[in-house]
Design an enzyme around this catalytic site. Structure first.
Site, PDB file in Angstrom:
ATOM      1  N   ALA A 197      36.874 -11.217 -39.364  1.00 49.93           N
ATOM      2  CA  ALA A 197      36.431 -11.679 -40.517  1.00 49.93           C
ATOM      3  C   ALA A 197      34.300 -11.684 -40.536  1.00 49.93           C
ATOM      4  O   ALA A 197      33.315 -10.649 -39.776  1.00 49.93           O
ATOM      5  CB  ALA A 197      35.871 -13.099 -39.724  1.00 49.93           C
ATOM      6  N   SER A 230      35.772 -11.258 -34.595  1.00 54.78           N
ATOM      7  CA  SER A 230      34.274 -11.042 -35.758  1.00 54.78           C
ATOM      8  C   SER A 230      33.635  -9.728 -36.447  1.00 54.78           C
ATOM      9  O   SER A 230      34.207  -9.113 -35.460  1.00 54.78           O
ATOM     10  CB  SER A 230      33.739 -11.877 -35.500  1.00 54.78           C
ATOM     11  OG  SER A 230      32.984 -10.724 -33.824  1.00 54.78           O
ATOM     12  N   ASP A 231      32.901 -10.089 -37.028  1.00 55.22           N
ATOM     13  CA  ASP A 231      31.708  -8.690 -37.491  1.00 55.22           C
ATOM     14  C   ASP A 231      31.381  -8.932 -36.218  1.00 55.22           C
ATOM     15  O   ASP A 231      30.688  -9.786 -35.604  1.00 55.22           O
ATOM     16  CB  ASP A 231      31.698  -9.356 -38.566  1.00 55.22           C
ATOM     17  CG  ASP A 231      31.301  -7.031 -39.695  1.00 55.22           C
ATOM     18  OD1 ASP A 231      31.067  -6.304 -38.678  1.00 55.22           O
ATOM     19  OD2 ASP A 231      30.876  -7.220 -40.387  1.00 55.22           O
ATOM     20  N   TRP A 232      30.780  -7.025 -35.777  1.00 61.69           N
ATOM     21  CA  TRP A 232      29.679  -7.281 -34.921  1.00 61.69           C
ATOM     22  C   TRP A 232      28.939  -8.254 -35.458  1.00 61.69           C
ATOM     23  O   TRP A 232      27.884  -8.404 -36.421  1.00 61.69           O
ATOM     24  CB  TRP A 232      29.205  -5.940 -34.633  1.00 61.69           C
ATOM     25  CG  TRP A 232      29.765  -5.398 -34.208  1.00 61.69           C
ATOM     26  CD1 TRP A 232      30.006  -4.160 -32.651  1.00 61.69           C
ATOM     27  CD2 TRP A 232      31.476  -5.327 -34.012  1.00 61.69           C
ATOM     28  NE1 TRP A 232      31.239  -4.138 -32.629  1.00 61.69           N
ATOM     29  CE2 TRP A 232      32.144  -4.530 -32.797  1.00 61.69           C
ATOM     30  CE3 TRP A 232      32.431  -5.739 -34.611  1.00 61.69           C
ATOM     31  CZ2 TRP A 232      33.728  -4.383 -32.538  1.00 61.69           C
ATOM     32  CZ3 TRP A 232      34.107  -5.670 -34.603  1.00 61.69           C
ATOM     33  CH2 TRP A 232      34.551  -5.071 -33.389  1.00 61.69           C
ATOM     34  N   ALA A 234      28.805 -11.485 -36.284  1.00 61.23           N
ATOM     35  CA  ALA A 234      28.549 -12.541 -37.008  1.00 61.23           C
ATOM     36  C   ALA A 234      29.103 -14.139 -36.524  1.00 61.23           C
ATOM     37  O   ALA A 234      28.358 -14.659 -37.498  1.00 61.23           O
ATOM     38  CB  ALA A 234      30.240 -12.151 -37.852  1.00 61.23           C
TER      39      ALA A 234
END
Length: 811
Positions: A197, A230-232, A234
């Site tokens: 995401a 999740s993206d890091w 995010a």
């Protein structure tokens, strides 16, 4: 791999039932920067993740082991080949297995909406069908070797400006028909084991909290049984993100879930069954990658990054995607040609973009090295004009470790009490992120030696208080953050330089104080986090001198090859471009050389379109992308015809800035509005929403000419075209036959519906058959909230890109 069966699900449920709520929630946040949390009591091992768009970097953001650097995504996609994409996935699986990596964080399948997007080099194309089919093949290549893929970034994540807070606003039709379509194709055709995401909001809701997209569409309509991470950094919330379909927060061990999410469950905000579903998906991933129960065996004796087989593979992959944009008969280069090779990108060829796509390759071959190896002393090499606006970290080779005499530098990190924590032998290091130090670093000392005569640029990069000594010069500077984005310290650290005269050997000592200032203000909390680098390089030549030197070299040769392009300043994570113009005075360089040379070839070393005001002044243009560690060898092979550069463009090249259907990437009151709808790229140009482009998607000349004949419609549901293609040139060649559909509905854009590639010997012919993708006859009915079908009436276009239509069939 097959989807989870009921018996497997029952087995996983029994494992989940043994865990407390608190422990379940702990498993939903990463263990470290690039690993997931293990749980020995249920046989769950640590799952290792690695960034992977152009190589499998491993568990270190910087300074990790040497790995293969692949050509960038747009260059690989330019082969228009699912077979090539599947091969790349398999090779990346080998790179992952060598490092015991379980999941590669790729492919990136966002679309090339605006050409200003800084991260487009990681993504395949402006077209959703081309992107989706290539992504699906890449996933198959990875996962058939037991390495998980991760589609990213879900969704409408086409720009970088204020990416952590910006809102992408688009209607449901545009979302469904365009930006979700590559994800849908990859999910339905290759069953990827994870999806990432994005950072941005979509229509006012964070991507990590998108119940509509993640639960309703991906897990619901598409029956996706994998994991959404999740993206890091995010994830912004606990309850809304958990309820919205996010399964895993990265990185760890800290984050917004943990005790906060457990409390939300106890308060009834989040059902424990939701937590169980997230954990079940983690266990399904673990089982698939061999991290649940008996750990998997990773094969030994896989090709090394500098092995002959890997060199050959990477050279072929890069050259195959290179694209001949124009050619007045000068390419491939004749055997007797003397060549003046000119340009900064010739001597410092850019092989990868910036940000999380960067890896640590064993070497990078420049265009100068590659062409010299093939043509020997027939090639002269001349540096060109400056191509950067920002300083660049010192390259090992120009700087030498004074303790060993080897290329690099000597760096010592010490703690608050002066105790040595670790020593490095490179001029760029990372602190505060995956450095595995027992205590925080308080000080970093860089030592290096250079040998130069003339002006040199000396300085430092990274957020810290610096003391720098170089020969008899000394300066102190505090380099501060320029924004509130924590990614700045890692992806685009600020710098400070001076220019000084060098006469022989010069030793440089730079000391960074990483401790926060007492009572420090905004930004000082970042002082112990980010990249730190030593800067040392010859100072750029004055423009007049650089142009005069290039012109003289061009006059002395039969042919001039000018290599121009972009750098990681423009093609990088976290920053968007402001123009498509080449940086610096590269346009002036091309024009000056073209005026002096007998014949001129321009090689464009960039992943995304650039403006070409000199196009009519030169004899040929080769688009070379970001070609990876074998870039120079691939460019030389393409120029000389050892490997045909038979690529086709994956992005439409406009004639000028803003002469595109979609342009703006800067949020207005926090929002980027996708007002162009589904008319991006070639779709918008064809509909008259932007001027005719310089080069259409699908354009590419290769090294032969073609005739199309006997075009027939052999089926209607879905439409299938058969045609004969004849190689009318004097070389064996590869042709990419493309089919587009122009619906009769005025509100519907023309769209690519299928393609095939064929190898044909000189003078021979081949019959090709292309079955259109039925999904391209759908339209989203926002009133009924469902898919409907287009009338089916319109025109099928058999083409080499929309600028070269060879046949039209009315439907």
């Amino acid at each position: 791999m097959t989807a989870t069966t009921p018996s497997v699900a029952d087995d996983l449920d029994s494992l989940i039932a043994t865990l407390s709520l608190e422990r379940k929630v702990e498993l939903l946040t990463g263990h470290t920067t690039f690993t997931m949390t293990p749980e020995p009591s249920i046989g769950l091992g640590e799952i290792a993740l690695s960034d992977g768009p152009t190589g499998v970097r491993g568990l270190k953001f910087t300074g990790g082991r040497q790995v293969s650097l692949f050509p960038n995504a747009t260059l690989l996609a330019s082969a228009w080949s699912e077979e090539t994409a599947e091969l790349v996935g398999g090779l990346l699986a080998e790179e992952a297995m060598t490092q015991h990596i379980h999941v590669v964080l790729g492919p990136t399948i966002n679309l090339h909406r605006s050409l200003l997007g800084g991260r487009l080099f990681e993504a395949y194309s402006e077209d959703p069908l081309l992107t989706g089919k290539i992504a699906a093949a890449y996933v198959r290549g990875l996962q058939r070797r037991g390495i998980g893929a991760c589609l990213k970034h879900l969704v409408a994540n086409e720009s970088e400006t204020l990416r952590n807070s910006m809102n992408s606003r688009l209607d449901e039709t545009t979302l469904r028909e365009l930006y979700l379509l590559p994800f849908e194709i990859a999910v339905t055709e290759s069953q990827p084991w994870s999806i990432m995401a994005a950072y941005n909001d979509v229509n006012g809701v964070a991507a990590t909290e998108q119940d509509h997209v993640q639960n309703g569409i991906v897990k619901g309509e598409w029956k996706f049984d994998g994991l959404i991470m999740s993206d890091w950094f995010a994830t912004k919330t606990a309850g809304p993100a958990a309820n919205g379909g996010l399964d895993l927060v990265m990185p760890g061990p800290d984050g917004p879930w943990g005790a906060v999410l457990a409390a939300a469950v106890r308060a009834g905000e989040v059902a424990e069954s939701v937590i169980d579903d997230h954990l079940r998906r983690i266990l399904v991933l673990a089982r698939r990658v061999g991290a649940l129960g008996e750990p998997r065996d990773f094969p030994a004796h896989l090709p090394t990054p500098d092995s002959p087989i890997r060199r050959a593979q990477l050279t072929r992959l890069a050259a195959d995607g290179m694209t001949v944009l124009t050619n007045n008969g000068v390419l491939p280069l004749a055997d007797t040609t003397s060549v003046a090779l000119i340009g900064r990108h010739a001597v410092e060829t850019i092989d990868m973009g910036g940000g999380s796509a960067q890896v640590n390759p064993p070497y990078q071959v420049s265009a100068a090295q590659g062409l010299r190896e093939l043509l020997g002393d027939r090639v002269t090499v001349t540096d060109g004009v400056e191509v950067r606006h920002r300083p660049v970290a010192a390259r090992p080779g120009f700087v030498v470790n004074p303790l060993t005499g080897e290329p690099g530098a000597h760096v010592t990190l010490t703690d608050e009490n002066g105790g040595t924590l670790i020593e490095y032998d490179r001029p760029t290091i990372m602190v505060g992120l995956d450095d595995d130090l027992p205590r925080p670093a308080a000080r970093a000392e860089f030592r290096a030696k250079i040998t130069a005569d003339g002006p040199v640029e000396i300085g430092v990069m990274g957020i810290a208080r610096w003391e720098v000594t170089a020969g008899g010069e000394h300066f102190s500077v505090t380099v501060k953050a320029t924004s509130t984005d924590p990614g700045e310290a890692v992806l685009r650290p600020p710098a400070h330089t001076i220019t000084m005269q060098a006469a022989g050997e010069l030793e440089i000592v730079a000391v960074a104080d990483l401790r926060p200032e007492p009572g420090g203000g905004a930004g000082h909390e970042l002082l112990s986090f980010g990249l730190l680098s030593l800067i040392a390089r010859p100072a750029p030549l004055p423009l007049d001198t650089a142009l005069a030197t290039a012109v003289e070299a061009a006059r002395q040769a039969d042919l001039a090859v000018v290599v121009v392009g972009l750098t990681e300043e423009q093609e990088t994570e976290s920053v968007d471009k402001t123009t498509l113009a080449l940086p610096g005075d590269q346009d002036a360089l091309v024009s000056a050389v073209a005026a002096a040379a007998r014949r001129t070839v321009v090689v464009v070393n960039a992943a995304t379109p650039v403006l070409m005001p000199w196009l009519d002044q030169v004899d040929a243009v080769l688009w070379a992308g970001l070609p990876g560690q074998e870039g120079g060898h691939a460019i030389a092979a393409a120029l000389t015809g050892l490997i045909e550069p038979a690529g086709r463009l994956v992005t439409t090249f406009p004639t000028a800035d803003a002469a595109t259907p979609a342009w703006n990437v800067t949020p207005v009151e926090g929002t980027v509005a996708y007002t162009e709808g589904t008319f991006i790229g070639y779709r918008g140009h064809a509909a008259g929403h932007a001027p005719a482009p310089l080069f259409w998607l699908g354009h590419g000349l290769g090294y032969s000419t073609w005739e199309y004949s006997d075009v027939t419609l052999t089926a209607t549901t879905p439409p299938t075209l058969r045609a004969t293609v004849t190689n009318t040139g004097g070389r064996d060649s590869r042709e990419v036959v493309q089919v587009y559909f122009q619906p009769e509905e005025a509100d519907q854009p023309v769209r690519l519906v299928g393609w095939t590639a064929v190898l044909v010997t000189a003078g021979a012919r081949a019959t090709v058959e292309i079955t259109a993708d039925a999904r391209m006859w759908r339209r989203w009915d926002s009133t009924a909230d469902r898919w409907s079908t287009l009338s089916g009436r319109g025109r099928l276009l058999l083409a080499r890109g929309l600028g070269d239509i060879r046949a039209t069939i009315e439907l």
